[in-house]
Motif scaffolding. Structure first.
Motif, short mmCIF file in Angstrom:
data_model
loop_
_atom_site.label_atom_id
_atom_site.label_comp_id
_atom_site.label_asym_id
_atom_site.label_seq_id
_atom_site.Cartn_x
_atom_site.Cartn_y
_atom_site.Cartn_z
N THR A 85 0.85 -1.18 0.00
CA THR A 85 0.00 0.00 0.00
C THR A 85 0.89 1.25 0.00
O THR A 85 2.09 1.18 0.25
CB THR A 85 -0.95 0.03 1.20
OG1 THR A 85 -0.20 -0.03 2.42
CG2 THR A 85 -1.92 -1.16 1.17
N THR A 86 0.26 2.40 -0.28
CA THR A 86 0.99 3.66 -0.38
C THR A 86 0.31 4.72 0.47
O THR A 86 -0.91 4.86 0.44
CB THR A 86 1.02 4.15 -1.85
OG1 THR A 86 1.66 3.15 -2.66
CG2 THR A 86 1.78 5.46 -1.99
N LEU A 87 1.13 5.48 1.19
CA LEU A 87 0.64 6.64 1.92
C LEU A 87 1.15 7.89 1.22
O LEU A 87 2.35 8.01 0.95
CB LEU A 87 1.12 6.63 3.37
CG LEU A 87 0.70 7.84 4.22
CD1 LEU A 87 -0.81 7.95 4.33
CD2 LEU A 87 1.34 7.77 5.60
N THR A 88 0.25 8.82 0.92
CA THR A 88 0.61 10.09 0.32
C THR A 88 0.48 11.18 1.37
O THR A 88 -0.60 11.36 1.94
CB THR A 88 -0.29 10.41 -0.90
OG1 THR A 88 -0.14 9.35 -1.85
CG2 THR A 88 0.11 11.72 -1.54
N ASN A 89 1.58 11.88 1.61
CA ASN A 89 1.61 12.96 2.60
C ASN A 89 1.42 14.29 1.90
O ASN A 89 2.16 14.64 0.98
CB ASN A 89 2.94 12.97 3.34
CG ASN A 89 3.06 14.17 4.24
OD1 ASN A 89 2.20 14.42 5.08
ND2 ASN A 89 4.13 14.93 4.08
N ARG A 90 0.43 15.08 2.37
CA ARG A 90 0.16 16.39 1.81
C ARG A 90 0.20 17.49 2.86
O ARG A 90 -0.36 18.55 2.65
CB ARG A 90 -1.19 16.38 1.09
CG ARG A 90 -1.22 15.43 -0.08
CD ARG A 90 -2.49 15.53 -0.89
NE ARG A 90 -2.40 14.63 -2.02
CZ ARG A 90 -3.28 13.69 -2.31
NH1 ARG A 90 -4.35 13.53 -1.55
NH2 ARG A 90 -3.10 12.92 -3.36
N LEU A 91 0.83 17.23 3.99
CA LEU A 91 0.97 18.25 5.02
C LEU A 91 2.39 18.22 5.55
O LEU A 91 3.29 17.69 4.91
CB LEU A 91 -0.08 18.10 6.12
CG LEU A 91 -0.36 16.75 6.78
CD1 LEU A 91 0.72 16.27 7.67
CD2 LEU A 91 -1.65 16.85 7.54
N THR A 92 2.64 18.80 6.71
CA THR A 92 3.99 18.86 7.28
C THR A 92 4.17 17.79 8.35
O THR A 92 3.36 17.70 9.28
CB THR A 92 4.25 20.25 7.89
OG1 THR A 92 4.16 21.23 6.85
CG2 THR A 92 5.62 20.32 8.54
N LEU A 93 5.20 16.99 8.20
CA LEU A 93 5.64 16.03 9.21
C LEU A 93 6.96 16.57 9.73
O LEU A 93 7.90 16.77 8.95
CB LEU A 93 5.87 14.64 8.61
CG LEU A 93 4.73 13.98 7.84
CD1 LEU A 93 5.16 12.63 7.31
CD2 LEU A 93 3.50 13.85 8.71
N ARG A 94 7.06 16.83 11.03
CA ARG A 94 8.27 17.45 11.58
C ARG A 94 8.48 17.03 13.02
O ARG A 94 7.61 16.40 13.61
CB ARG A 94 8.20 18.98 11.47
CG ARG A 94 6.99 19.59 12.18
CD ARG A 94 7.13 21.08 12.42
NE ARG A 94 8.21 21.41 13.32
CZ ARG A 94 8.12 21.39 14.65
NH1 ARG A 94 6.99 21.05 15.25
NH2 ARG A 94 9.15 21.70 15.39
#
Length: 170
Positions: A85-94
């Motif tokens: 499966t794939t996760l698409t990140n569209r925000l900030t991970l910090r």
């Protein structure tokens, strides 16, 4: 501020903070995507006493105007729970320390997962390390190590948009 213990969020929008920092091994299983318009706090922000994770079940996206902030425990994670499966990140991970994609330390799962970054990943706290593990990492956004933080990425498909500054390590 929503203090969350353990449970499932199914296709929800969170307009505010999602706090998974108060109890050790707190988690939220995400089904059908998550829109976050606030801050999700994973694990204790001041010491290593507690870790937490977001577990995505199946291919989906995390987006919104918010951010996920990793605390100081290296077991914090934003992970995929299902192989292939794939996760698409569209925000900030910090933040300080944690795992992205496959999280073998403390949480486990399959390493046959993919991660697409369309947002920002910032290892931006001195002495901390954010680590991507998994089958592939495709960067279409910004991935950076700064302020003495370290960013470790396995199986990079595209390295565009990656940067190091302020004593960071990539």
């Amino acid at each position: 501020r929503l203090v969350f213990g353990n449970g499932t969020l199914d296709g929800v929008t969170v307009n505010g903070d999602l706090d998974l920092s108060t109890a050790n091994a707190s988690f939220a299983t995400i089904l059908n995507g998550l829109v976050l318009n606030g801050t999700a706090f994973l694990g204790n922000q001041t010491n290593t006493s507690a870790y937490a994770y977001l577990s995505f079940s199946g291919s989906q996206a995390i987006g919104g105007s918010g951010q996920v902030v990793f605390g100081r425990n290296p077991c914090n994670a934003v992970r995929l729970a299902v192989a292939n499966t794939t996760l698409t990140n569209r925000l900030t991970l910090r933040g300080h320390s944690g795992q992205i994609g496959y999280a073998p330390a403390c949480v486990g799962g399959s390493s046959a997962v993919s991660f697409v970054n369309e947002g920002v990943i910032a290892a931006d706290v001195s002495g901390g390390t954010l680590t991507h593990r998994g089958q592939s990492f495709l960067n279409l956004g910004i991935a950076q190590a700064l302020n003495g933080g370290s960013l470790s990425l396995d199986n990079v498909v595209d390295a565009a948009g990656m940067s190091v500054s302020g004593g960071g390590t990539l």
